[in-house]
Design an enzyme around this catalytic site. Sequence first.
Site, PDB file in Angstrom:
ATOM      1  N   CYS A 108     -29.267   6.422 -59.019  1.00 47.82           N
ATOM      2  CA  CYS A 108     -29.952   5.476 -59.906  1.00 47.82           C
ATOM      3  C   CYS A 108     -30.628   6.219 -61.057  1.00 47.82           C
ATOM      4  O   CYS A 108     -31.449   7.110 -60.818  1.00 47.82           O
ATOM      5  CB  CYS A 108     -31.002   4.684 -59.124  1.00 47.82           C
ATOM      6  SG  CYS A 108     -31.959   3.542 -60.150  1.00 47.82           S
TER       7      CYS A 108
ATOM      8  N   HIS B 151     -26.978  -0.547 -48.122  1.00 45.46           N
ATOM      9  CA  HIS B 151     -26.596   0.319 -49.238  1.00 45.46           C
ATOM     10  C   HIS B 151     -27.383   1.611 -49.098  1.00 45.46           C
ATOM     11  O   HIS B 151     -28.609   1.629 -49.242  1.00 45.46           O
ATOM     12  CB  HIS B 151     -26.926  -0.366 -50.565  1.00 45.46           C
ATOM     13  CG  HIS B 151     -26.668   0.489 -51.772  1.00 45.46           C
ATOM     14  ND1 HIS B 151     -25.485   0.454 -52.457  1.00 45.46           N
ATOM     15  CD2 HIS B 151     -27.441   1.425 -52.401  1.00 45.46           C
ATOM     16  CE1 HIS B 151     -25.533   1.307 -53.472  1.00 45.46           C
ATOM     17  NE2 HIS B 151     -26.716   1.918 -53.451  1.00 45.46           N
TER      18      HIS B 151
ATOM     19  N   ASN C 196     -24.319   8.355 -53.740  1.00 49.44           N
ATOM     20  CA  ASN C 196     -24.143   7.388 -52.666  1.00 49.44           C
ATOM     21  C   ASN C 196     -23.560   8.079 -51.435  1.00 49.44           C
ATOM     22  O   ASN C 196     -23.008   9.173 -51.515  1.00 49.44           O
ATOM     23  CB  ASN C 196     -23.174   6.296 -53.115  1.00 49.44           C
ATOM     24  CG  ASN C 196     -23.760   5.407 -54.190  1.00 49.44           C
ATOM     25  OD1 ASN C 196     -24.480   4.470 -53.908  1.00 49.44           O
ATOM     26  ND2 ASN C 196     -23.442   5.710 -55.441  1.00 49.44           N
TER      27      ASN C 196
ATOM     28  N   HIS D 158     -27.828   6.060 -49.614  1.00 45.14           N
ATOM     29  CA  HIS D 158     -27.553   7.277 -50.371  1.00 45.14           C
ATOM     30  C   HIS D 158     -27.640   8.473 -49.430  1.00 45.14           C
ATOM     31  O   HIS D 158     -28.231   8.393 -48.358  1.00 45.14           O
ATOM     32  CB  HIS D 158     -28.520   7.416 -51.544  1.00 45.14           C
ATOM     33  CG  HIS D 158     -28.240   6.455 -52.651  1.00 45.14           C
ATOM     34  ND1 HIS D 158     -27.783   6.848 -53.886  1.00 45.14           N
ATOM     35  CD2 HIS D 158     -28.325   5.095 -52.702  1.00 45.14           C
ATOM     36  CE1 HIS D 158     -27.606   5.786 -54.662  1.00 45.14           C
ATOM     37  NE2 HIS D 158     -27.934   4.713 -53.965  1.00 45.14           N
TER      38      HIS D 158
ATOM     39  N   ARG E  94     -19.714   1.012 -60.046  1.00 48.02           N
ATOM     40  CA  ARG E  94     -21.044   0.580 -60.493  1.00 48.02           C
ATOM     41  C   ARG E  94     -22.051   1.677 -60.203  1.00 48.02           C
ATOM     42  O   ARG E  94     -22.323   2.529 -61.044  1.00 48.02           O
ATOM     43  CB  ARG E  94     -21.432  -0.752 -59.835  1.00 48.02           C
ATOM     44  CG  ARG E  94     -22.565  -1.501 -60.591  1.00 48.02           C
ATOM     45  CD  ARG E  94     -23.963  -0.990 -60.326  1.00 48.02           C
ATOM     46  NE  ARG E  94     -24.369  -1.164 -58.941  1.00 48.02           N
ATOM     47  CZ  ARG E  94     -25.549  -0.799 -58.473  1.00 48.02           C
ATOM     48  NH1 ARG E  94     -26.453  -0.240 -59.271  1.00 48.02           N
ATOM     49  NH2 ARG E  94     -25.846  -0.948 -57.196  1.00 48.02           N
ATOM     50  N   ASP E  95     -22.555   1.705 -58.999  1.00 46.74           N
ATOM     51  CA  ASP E  95     -23.571   2.706 -58.674  1.00 46.74           C
ATOM     52  C   ASP E  95     -23.013   4.117 -58.796  1.00 46.74           C
ATOM     53  O   ASP E  95     -23.725   5.060 -59.144  1.00 46.74           O
ATOM     54  CB  ASP E  95     -24.085   2.462 -57.248  1.00 46.74           C
ATOM     55  CG  ASP E  95     -25.447   3.072 -57.002  1.00 46.74           C
ATOM     56  OD1 ASP E  95     -26.009   3.648 -57.939  1.00 46.74           O
ATOM     57  OD2 ASP E  95     -25.953   2.963 -55.879  1.00 46.74           O
TER      58      ASP E  95
END
Length: 317
Positions: A248, A215, A257, A217, A23-24
């Site tokens: 993002c 979450h 990430n 980065h 996903r990310d």
Amino acid sequence: MDVEHEGNGTFSPAARLRDVTLRDGLQLTGKMLSTARKVEIVRRLLAIGVPALEIGSLARADLVPTMANTLEVVRALTAQELEACWLWVATPRHVEQALDAGARNLQYCFSASDSHNLANIGRSTDASLAAMPAAIELAQAAGATIELCIATSFTCPFEGPVDPERVLQIVTDPRAAGSEGVVICDTLGQAVPAQVSDLVSRVHQVSPGRELVFHGHDTWGIGVANTLAAITSGATMVDGALGGLGGCPFAPGASGNTSSEDILFATRPPWLTPDALGDLVRLGESLLGELDEPNRSRTAQGARSTAHAFEWVLPEE
């Protein structure tokens, strides 16, 4: 909370890794992965021992084309596999679509800052929050799990620093009360460990009954340090992506990430053996090569060193 470092290197307190590569991790890549390839990656990660995965989002395909086949991936997985998988959703309609496909775990996401929420989701933060009771009701009726996921919990690319009180107001808002977990997101990777510890601790204090997720980065190189700070402050799940992939598309300045390999090497959960780490490193290298993306994992680099007396270094191949 006391922190112990056991003889085998296991970091305590324990937290589960949720790998968000699909996903990310894929949001900023220029290459699509087929449904079959995504399903293969899901199954390989689960077979290695990764306990939780984020496998896609319901973001608009014209804005995030790499997510276009998310529901196809969900439908291709077994019910047992889906118990370990999470989807990003932002509206009650997303929740309906995800549940219809068979999803069991959902992150209902919006931003602490209005500017980023408008860029990312197309509505104000309060509008997203106002729709959350309907999303929670749908998930509860289906027996699914739904988390409150708060992007830009520390800084916003358009507004700058985010007041921690803003995040706490969202966490304690009655409209989000039915969510079973809270995800605190350092979307830009600009937070430092002291900030992470402070906010995660405060969220834990005001919402002790929910699972707390961090979450992070690695934009400024302290993604692992922030992740460890979150764990010692109450987070029981932390996000990472293979090779530090991702970012993002609606947050200028956000890079990859925090690397799953780096988080796992630092925390050494009981299931992580040198062989399992080697399999993760190889999988990350293969995927990043396929995507023409750089591998930012320092653990992956270390695993390919010539220090073969260290059990975590991969044998020559």
